[in-house]
Design an enzyme around this catalytic site. Structure first.
Site, PDB file in Angstrom:
ATOM      1  N   THR A   4      42.565  35.422  11.939  1.00 56.04           N
ATOM      2  CA  THR A   4      43.913  35.963  11.810  1.00 56.04           C
ATOM      3  C   THR A   4      43.942  37.236  10.957  1.00 56.04           C
ATOM      4  O   THR A   4      44.528  38.253  11.344  1.00 56.04           O
ATOM      5  CB  THR A   4      44.822  34.901  11.144  1.00 56.04           C
ATOM      6  OG1 THR A   4      44.708  33.699  11.911  1.00 56.04           O
ATOM      7  CG2 THR A   4      46.256  35.338  11.098  1.00 56.04           C
ATOM      8  N   LYS A  18      40.068  33.340  -2.084  1.00 55.77           N
ATOM      9  CA  LYS A  18      40.425  32.815  -3.426  1.00 55.77           C
ATOM     10  C   LYS A  18      39.422  31.778  -3.904  1.00 55.77           C
ATOM     11  O   LYS A  18      39.103  31.703  -5.087  1.00 55.77           O
ATOM     12  CB  LYS A  18      41.841  32.241  -3.408  1.00 55.77           C
ATOM     13  CG  LYS A  18      42.063  31.125  -2.422  1.00 55.77           C
ATOM     14  CD  LYS A  18      43.250  31.373  -1.518  1.00 55.77           C
ATOM     15  CE  LYS A  18      42.874  32.314  -0.391  1.00 55.77           C
ATOM     16  NZ  LYS A  18      43.929  32.531   0.586  1.00 55.77           N
ATOM     17  N   GLU A  47      43.336  41.600  -3.515  1.00 54.59           N
ATOM     18  CA  GLU A  47      44.802  41.448  -3.429  1.00 54.59           C
ATOM     19  C   GLU A  47      45.220  40.339  -2.461  1.00 54.59           C
ATOM     20  O   GLU A  47      46.145  39.569  -2.731  1.00 54.59           O
ATOM     21  CB  GLU A  47      45.426  42.778  -2.977  1.00 54.59           C
ATOM     22  CG  GLU A  47      46.930  42.778  -2.957  1.00 54.59           C
ATOM     23  CD  GLU A  47      47.531  42.690  -4.364  1.00 54.59           C
ATOM     24  OE1 GLU A  47      48.001  41.594  -4.705  1.00 54.59           O
ATOM     25  OE2 GLU A  47      47.505  43.685  -5.101  1.00 54.59           O
ATOM     26  N   ILE A  87      52.166  39.693  -1.031  1.00 55.07           N
ATOM     27  CA  ILE A  87      52.809  40.164  -2.273  1.00 55.07           C
ATOM     28  C   ILE A  87      51.769  40.923  -3.103  1.00 55.07           C
ATOM     29  O   ILE A  87      50.720  40.370  -3.424  1.00 55.07           O
ATOM     30  CB  ILE A  87      53.336  38.979  -3.116  1.00 55.07           C
ATOM     31  CG1 ILE A  87      54.330  38.132  -2.317  1.00 55.07           C
ATOM     32  CG2 ILE A  87      53.978  39.485  -4.391  1.00 55.07           C
ATOM     33  CD1 ILE A  87      54.806  36.879  -3.051  1.00 55.07           C
ATOM     34  N   GLY A 107      50.483  23.684  12.604  1.00 60.11           N
ATOM     35  CA  GLY A 107      49.284  24.475  12.265  1.00 60.11           C
ATOM     36  C   GLY A 107      49.368  25.095  10.882  1.00 60.11           C
ATOM     37  O   GLY A 107      48.640  26.045  10.578  1.00 60.11           O
ATOM     38  N   GLU A 121      45.640  23.793   6.056  1.00 64.82           N
ATOM     39  CA  GLU A 121      44.244  24.218   6.091  1.00 64.82           C
ATOM     40  C   GLU A 121      43.419  23.129   6.790  1.00 64.82           C
ATOM     41  O   GLU A 121      43.853  21.975   6.890  1.00 64.82           O
ATOM     42  CB  GLU A 121      43.714  24.382   4.659  1.00 64.82           C
ATOM     43  CG  GLU A 121      44.454  25.413   3.819  1.00 64.82           C
ATOM     44  CD  GLU A 121      44.017  26.848   4.085  1.00 64.82           C
ATOM     45  OE1 GLU A 121      42.913  27.051   4.614  1.00 64.82           O
ATOM     46  OE2 GLU A 121      44.799  27.757   3.776  1.00 64.82           O
ATOM     47  N   LYS A 161      44.368  30.344  -6.876  1.00 68.04           N
ATOM     48  CA  LYS A 161      45.119  31.590  -7.052  1.00 68.04           C
ATOM     49  C   LYS A 161      45.566  31.748  -8.505  1.00 68.04           C
ATOM     50  O   LYS A 161      45.462  32.830  -9.088  1.00 68.04           O
ATOM     51  CB  LYS A 161      46.325  31.601  -6.097  1.00 68.04           C
ATOM     52  CG  LYS A 161      45.914  31.597  -4.626  1.00 68.04           C
ATOM     53  CD  LYS A 161      47.088  31.282  -3.704  1.00 68.04           C
ATOM     54  CE  LYS A 161      46.648  31.215  -2.245  1.00 68.04           C
ATOM     55  NZ  LYS A 161      47.657  30.660  -1.347  1.00 68.04           N
ATOM     56  N   GLY A 180      49.614  34.617   6.800  1.00 66.89           N
ATOM     57  CA  GLY A 180      49.941  35.196   8.107  1.00 66.89           C
ATOM     58  C   GLY A 180      49.219  36.512   8.339  1.00 66.89           C
ATOM     59  O   GLY A 180      48.765  37.173   7.394  1.00 66.89           O
TER      60      GLY A 180
END
Ligand code: HSE
Length: 428
Positions: free
Chosen positions: A14, A107, A131, A138, A189, A192, A207, A304
């Protein structure tokens, strides 16, 4: 014409495909903003023949991520494979040792190996940026390392797992129990491959540990994050907390206290009037409190294709422009080892219990609280059946140790039905 920045992408899921689309669609704009072209030269994924929603046939193909990381025609390697060890780690280490800058969305890798990888990047004169690893689209790493670089950070808080926030808010809006909404999330979906990464708080804990390192100049210490997932949050608690003016969130909190670095990722009550309390669905929010800036709130998509690729490309654009910020905002060797705070800072607590409906039962509970040094702020008893009385108590500030002692005393009263529930109320 300035030389192009040449990218290699490892992982065409993705996020990888999202990056390909941004580069293909916005190439001219990226070049204008960066002052040089940004090009993809090579890609790597587990299956070459898989059907994808972007055409990658123009790029060189590597089957082996480590070979991708060694290519002479690459300046920046994008690690979009995932996983805390294995191919992702080998790729990042090889890329840094071979003089490439690295951008990763991983992460888990950084929560476990971030200190060593940041040092490796610096030893090789490279940057390692991440990032996309925290709160998806964000730009919170940028906010902490750059915009807020002159602030002493007091506290960082966040809802950083969209799946958990979806489950908790859906339980409330549809009046459904955890197990049913968990299954819904699985079918959609959202979860994880290992759902415990989401609902066990591990993904969000990863995170938080990365934000702590930047905020407090400490070495990444994921092992000291106090983790509790959302599996035990009941629809009853969600409703009763709302009745008292709170929403339940899987909330990450990091703060430096006199007792050391406190890092928690646990279900907490937050005031329903605060932006954190109003956060619905799969959205993320990070709240940062700095000495000079006060409290700022960042909200956006935590996962996403578009949002995560946007964050990856933000790091790429920094590199293209020559901005070379250290991984955790300062040289790796200057990060300190903070002792983990064993007892959390004092806070009000939400306590829910069911009592035998007989004379003196409530008095015994009140006495047990008093014996533990805890003062009651608000209390409610709900409509009860013949023998049982559900009781809700909001305490004044108490430490987690005091609450543990009170729960122990509650059990000794002989008036409890089932186990009491205790959740911290995070003050804003
Ligand atoms: N599974 C995560 C979430 C996204 O639900 O927010 C990746 O970290």
């Amino acid at each position: 014409m300035p030389s192009p920045l040449r990218l290699a992408i490892a992982g065409l899921g993705t996020v990888g495909i999202g990056v390909v689309k941004i580069v293909q669609t916005n190439g001219e704009m990226l070049a204008r903003r960066a002052g040089r072209p940004v090009e993809i030269v090579a890609v790597c994924a587990s299956s070459r023949s898989k059907k994808r929603s972007a055409d990658v046939s123009a790029y060189a193909w590597e089957d082996d991520p480590v070979a991708l990381a060694r290519r002479d025609d690459v300046d920046v390697v994008l690690e979009l494979i995932g996983g805390e060890n294995g191919a992702a780690k080998a790729l990042v280490e090889t890329a840094l040792k071979n003089g490439k800058d690295v951008v990763t969305a991983n992460k888990a890798l950084l929560a476990h190996h971030g200190n060593a990888l940041a040092a490796l990047a610096e030893a090789n004169g490279r940057v390692l940026r991440f990032e996309a690893a925290v709160a998806g689209g964000i730009p919170v790493i940028k906010a902490l390392t750059e915009g807020l670089a002159a602030n002493r950070i007091r506290r960082v808080m966040g809802v950083m797992n969209g799946t958990c926030n979806y489950i908790l808010t859906r339980m409330e809006s549809a009046g459904l129990p955890y197990d049913v909404v968990f299954e819904e999330a699985r079918k959609l979906g959202y979860l994880e491959a290992d759902p415990n990464l989401d609902v066990g708080g591990i993904d969000a804990g990863h995170k938080l540990s990365l934000l702590s390192a930047i905020a407090f100049g400490t070495r990444v210490d994921f092992d000291s994050v106090q983790l509790q997932g959302i599996g035990s949050v009941s629809i009853d608690d969600i409703r009763l907390a709302r009745d008292m003016g709170y929403a339940i969130k899987l909330l990450g909190v990091s703060q430096m206290t006199g007792r050391g670095l406190e890092q928690r990722m646990t279900p907490c009550l937050v005031p329903e009037t605060h932006p954190l309390g109003q956060l619905q669905g799969g959205t993320n929010m990070v709240v940062i409190e700095g000495e000079s800036v006060g409290q700022i709130v960042l909200r956006g998509a935590g996962a996403g294709e578009g949002p995560t690729a946007s964050a990856v490309m933000g790091d790429v654009m920094d590199i293209a422009r020559g901005l070379r910020v250290k991984t955790f905002g300062q040289p790796a060797e200057t990060l300190t080892d903070a002792p983990p705070a064993v007892v959390s800072a004092g806070a009000p607590w939400y306590l829910r219990m069911t009592l035998l409906d007989k004379p003196g039962a409530l008095a015994k509970i009140a006495t047990a609280l008093g014996d533990a040094g805890i003062s009651i702020d608000r209390m409610r008893q709900y409509t009860h059946d013949d023998a049982h009385a559900p009781v809700l108590i909001v305490t004044h500030k108490a430490s987690s140790d005091d609450i543990a002692l009170a729960l122990e005393r509650f059990r000794e009263t002989g008036v409890l039905v089932g186990e009491p529930v205790a959740m911290r109320i995070e003050e804003m």
